[in-house]
Design a protein around this motif. Structure first.
Motif, PDB file in Angstrom:
ATOM      1  N   ASN A 104       0.856  -1.194   0.000  1.00  0.00           N
ATOM      2  CA  ASN A 104       0.000   0.000   0.000  1.00  0.00           C
ATOM      3  C   ASN A 104       0.887   1.236   0.000  1.00  0.00           C
ATOM      4  O   ASN A 104       1.798   1.359   0.820  1.00  0.00           O
ATOM      5  CB  ASN A 104      -0.888   0.025   1.243  1.00  0.00           C
ATOM      6  CG  ASN A 104      -1.851  -1.143   1.313  1.00  0.00           C
ATOM      7  OD1 ASN A 104      -1.437  -2.290   1.457  1.00  0.00           O
ATOM      8  ND2 ASN A 104      -3.132  -0.856   1.219  1.00  0.00           N
ATOM      9  N   HIS A 105       0.622   2.142  -0.914  1.00  0.00           N
ATOM     10  CA  HIS A 105       1.399   3.385  -0.971  1.00  0.00           C
ATOM     11  C   HIS A 105       1.195   4.157   0.332  1.00  0.00           C
ATOM     12  O   HIS A 105       0.060   4.414   0.748  1.00  0.00           O
ATOM     13  CB  HIS A 105       0.950   4.235  -2.155  1.00  0.00           C
ATOM     14  CG  HIS A 105       1.878   5.352  -2.480  1.00  0.00           C
ATOM     15  ND1 HIS A 105       3.066   5.172  -3.155  1.00  0.00           N
ATOM     16  CD2 HIS A 105       1.806   6.696  -2.213  1.00  0.00           C
ATOM     17  CE1 HIS A 105       3.677   6.328  -3.295  1.00  0.00           C
ATOM     18  NE2 HIS A 105       2.934   7.277  -2.731  1.00  0.00           N
ATOM     19  N   ASP A 112      -6.104   0.582  -0.731  1.00  0.00           N
ATOM     20  CA  ASP A 112      -5.882  -0.668  -1.454  1.00  0.00           C
ATOM     21  C   ASP A 112      -4.419  -0.768  -1.880  1.00  0.00           C
ATOM     22  O   ASP A 112      -3.790   0.241  -2.215  1.00  0.00           O
ATOM     23  CB  ASP A 112      -6.773  -0.744  -2.690  1.00  0.00           C
ATOM     24  CG  ASP A 112      -8.247  -0.716  -2.333  1.00  0.00           C
ATOM     25  OD1 ASP A 112      -8.629  -1.403  -1.363  1.00  0.00           O
ATOM     26  OD2 ASP A 112      -9.006  -0.016  -3.027  1.00  0.00           O
ATOM     27  N   ASN A 122      -4.627  10.977  -7.357  1.00  0.00           N
ATOM     28  CA  ASN A 122      -4.414   9.529  -7.463  1.00  0.00           C
ATOM     29  C   ASN A 122      -3.598   9.174  -8.689  1.00  0.00           C
ATOM     30  O   ASN A 122      -3.156  10.059  -9.450  1.00  0.00           O
ATOM     31  CB  ASN A 122      -5.755   8.784  -7.455  1.00  0.00           C
ATOM     32  CG  ASN A 122      -6.628   9.138  -8.661  1.00  0.00           C
ATOM     33  OD1 ASN A 122      -6.141   9.619  -9.690  1.00  0.00           O
ATOM     34  ND2 ASN A 122      -7.926   8.895  -8.535  1.00  0.00           N
ATOM     35  N   GLY A 129       3.403   2.182  -3.563  1.00  0.00           N
ATOM     36  CA  GLY A 129       2.387   1.213  -3.969  1.00  0.00           C
ATOM     37  C   GLY A 129       2.874   0.361  -5.120  1.00  0.00           C
ATOM     38  O   GLY A 129       3.311   0.885  -6.154  1.00  0.00           O
ATOM     39  N   GLY A 184      -2.893   2.151  -6.490  1.00  0.00           N
ATOM     40  CA  GLY A 184      -3.183   2.879  -5.268  1.00  0.00           C
ATOM     41  C   GLY A 184      -2.208   4.011  -4.982  1.00  0.00           C
ATOM     42  O   GLY A 184      -2.338   4.696  -3.956  1.00  0.00           O
ATOM     43  N   GLN A 185      -1.214   4.228  -5.854  1.00  0.00           N
ATOM     44  CA  GLN A 185      -0.261   5.311  -5.623  1.00  0.00           C
ATOM     45  C   GLN A 185      -0.972   6.672  -5.686  1.00  0.00           C
ATOM     46  O   GLN A 185      -1.940   6.846  -6.430  1.00  0.00           O
ATOM     47  CB  GLN A 185       0.848   5.258  -6.679  1.00  0.00           C
ATOM     48  CG  GLN A 185       1.753   4.033  -6.556  1.00  0.00           C
ATOM     49  CD  GLN A 185       2.863   4.037  -7.593  1.00  0.00           C
ATOM     50  OE1 GLN A 185       3.035   5.002  -8.349  1.00  0.00           O
ATOM     51  NE2 GLN A 185       3.639   2.960  -7.627  1.00  0.00           N
ATOM     52  N   ALA A 221      -2.665   4.403   1.235  1.00  0.00           N
ATOM     53  CA  ALA A 221      -3.674   3.974   0.260  1.00  0.00           C
ATOM     54  C   ALA A 221      -4.532   2.867   0.852  1.00  0.00           C
ATOM     55  O   ALA A 221      -4.021   1.950   1.507  1.00  0.00           O
ATOM     56  CB  ALA A 221      -3.005   3.503  -1.024  1.00  0.00           C
ATOM     57  N   SER A 273      -2.727  -6.808  -8.214  1.00  0.00           N
ATOM     58  CA  SER A 273      -2.775  -5.610  -7.379  1.00  0.00           C
ATOM     59  C   SER A 273      -2.853  -5.962  -5.891  1.00  0.00           C
ATOM     60  O   SER A 273      -2.506  -5.154  -5.035  1.00  0.00           O
ATOM     61  CB  SER A 273      -3.979  -4.741  -7.762  1.00  0.00           C
ATOM     62  OG  SER A 273      -5.175  -5.470  -7.595  1.00  0.00           O
ATOM     63  N   SER A 274      -3.314  -7.188  -5.608  1.00  0.00           N
ATOM     64  CA  SER A 274      -3.310  -7.671  -4.228  1.00  0.00           C
ATOM     65  C   SER A 274      -2.321  -8.818  -4.129  1.00  0.00           C
ATOM     66  O   SER A 274      -1.697  -9.205  -5.126  1.00  0.00           O
ATOM     67  CB  SER A 274      -4.701  -8.143  -3.811  1.00  0.00           C
ATOM     68  OG  SER A 274      -5.026  -9.356  -4.465  1.00  0.00           O
ATOM     69  N   GLY A 301     -10.032   7.113  -1.162  1.00  0.00           N
ATOM     70  CA  GLY A 301      -9.190   5.919  -1.196  1.00  0.00           C
ATOM     71  C   GLY A 301      -7.890   6.071  -0.438  1.00  0.00           C
ATOM     72  O   GLY A 301      -6.946   5.301  -0.642  1.00  0.00           O
TER      73      GLY A 301
END
Length: 462
Positions: free
Chosen positions: A104-105, A180, A126, A217, A185-186, A178, A237-238, A154
């Motif tokens: 997470n950023h 997410d 974002n 991120g 998420g950056q 972030a 992304s996760s 976010g």
């Protein structure tokens, strides 16, 4: 209110007489009550059976899928990698190399006793270049953090204590993270409004002295068949790679220097048990119908024969036949007994787990197909009988409930007639006592008058 007339004049036990007469008059009502109780018992049993059929239809729908009852065992050579299966999974074995995990950023501002401008204004931007301007209620870091959280952009904010300055003022840092993980998420945070950002006069919060980018991120990344010409790089992304293989999800939590071996294998024992549980559910319903259809013949003269709650019920009988046929009839010429599903000479359904496991090991696809077709027939039969609108069993229940309602209405009318009959009897016996009282009074009067006449026996001695 009932009248108690016992022994007033006549000496009759009027209450007992009226009760006896009412007991006779209430015989039709008692017969209706017994019939209503019997119908309610049937409705209750039918509803319970219908619920079981509905549950069976749900289970059969799942089992009808070729992998609906599939069970797998997963493995990983590293605790930093976990494997999970979903619908559509199949056995697999592979090696992966985890190059990076998703982050997470996160940025933190320099320590400060408060926002330098009141009211504080900051702008968030974002990864897609979208911006939002935020104004806090006061210059305190807590209010700034609250304003960021309420913006719903976010980004999650918190005011983190950072000691005191030389003058003893309490210091805080603004941490922005972030919501997410992943590159998407950056974000950037600027001191100032959107116009200042566009003009290039707003300062980047993370670039100020004492501030820092704690984590950039980033997406998780792994490689399949690393070091070969077929090497394939995958990102997420996760930290979960959904459907890395069909129906197989892989979650990573740390970078791996060496390849990690992951595997998915068929759990024959668990699959056999799942199949056995499904057949057991069918058998339970068949047994319930059989037990409810039995008639207990009187053993001795004078004793009554007891009928089961389903005895003579054509709907339940046809349900039993349809379910048994769905399970035991061949599928494309192949008997269910080849995978351990059979029925004995008494119609009792059984499941041979050992035979099923052997068939599954020899040809899992054939077993899955045969069992799926059997489950599909069970599902179809269950829906025909238990559909909440047009099901045959549902219609049967509705009909019985209508009969119960009709009996209840008849009983209400009988209650009214009986109440009127009782009131009439009480009035009749009350009038009888009054009449007897009047006759008794007249008799006493006449006797006194006769006694007073000249020449009566009472005066003859004088």
């Amino acid at each position: 209110m009932s009248l108690s007339l016992d022994g007033l004049v006549s000496g009759l036990k009027t209450t007992e007489v009226i009760k006896a007469l009412m007991d006779v008059a209430a015989i039709p009502r008692s017969l209706l009550k017994a019939k209503m109780d019997d119908k309610n018992g049937i409705v209750g049993q039918l509803q319970t059976l219908n619920t079981s059929i509905q549950n069976l239809a749900t289970a059969a729908e799942k089992a009808a899928s070729r992998d609906g009852l599939a069970r797998f065992t997963t493995s990983s050579s590293s605790t930093a990698v976990t494997v999970a299966t979903r619908t559509g999974a199949a056995p697999v074995s592979a090696e992966i190399v985890v190059d990076q995990v998703a982050k997470n950023h996160t940025i933190v501002s320099a320590a400060s006793s408060g926002w330098p401008v009141d009211p504080p204004v900051l702008t968030l931007e974002n990864a897609e270049g979208e911006r939002v301007q935020i104004t806090a209620d006061s210059a305190s870091m807590q209010d700034v953090a609250q304003a960021v959280n309420e913006a719903g952009f976010g980004v999650v904010a918190a005011a983190v204590p950072a000691g005191r300055d030389a003058d003893g003022n309490v210091l805080h840092r603004l941490q922005l993270r972030a919501a997410d993980p992943g590159e998407a998420g950056q974000f950037r945070a600027y001191r100032g409004d959107i116009a200042a950002v566009e003009a290039g006069t707003a300062s980047d919060l993370s670039a100020e002295t004492g501030a820092a980018v704690i984590a950039t991120g980033s997406d998780a990344q792994l490689r399949l068949w690393a070091g070969t010409s077929a090497e394939q790089v995958l990102t997420s992304s996760s930290n979960t790679f959904t459907d890395l293989f069909d129906g197989v999800d892989v979650t990573v939590s740390a970078v791996s220097a060496e390849p990690v071996t992951i595997g998915v294998t068929v759990d024959t024992a668990a699959r056999t048990k799942a199949s056995a549980d499904f057949i057991a559910a069918v058998k339970d319903i068949l047994t319930r119908i059989d037990n409810g259809s039995k008639a207990t013949i009187a053993a001795n003269q004078g004793e009554a024969t007891t009928l089961g709650v389903f005895t003579g019920d054509s709907t339940v009988r046809s349900l039993r036949t349809a379910l048994a046929d769905a399970v035991q009839h061949p599928v494309d010429g192949i008997s269910p007994s080849t995978i351990g599903i059979s029925t004995d000479m008494y119609g009792v359904l059984s499941f041979d787990e050992e035979k099923f496991a052997e068939a599954l090991a020899a040809d899992p696809d054939a077993v899955a197909g045969l069992f799926s077709d059997i489950a599909g027939r069970v599902q179809e039969t269950s829906k025909v009988y238990s559909d909440k609108y047009e099901g045959l069993l549902t219609t049967r229940i509705t009909g019985q409930e209508s009969e119960v309602k009709g009996l209840g209405e008849q009983m209400e009318r009988w209650d009214l007639r009986l109440a009127q009959r009782k009131a009439t009897l009480e009035r009749t016996y009350a009038r009888l006592e009054v009449m007897l009282s009047q006759l008794q009074s007249q008799s006493t009067y006449l006797s006194s008058q006769i006694a007073a006449l000249p020449g009566s026996s009472s005066n003859s001695g004088k």
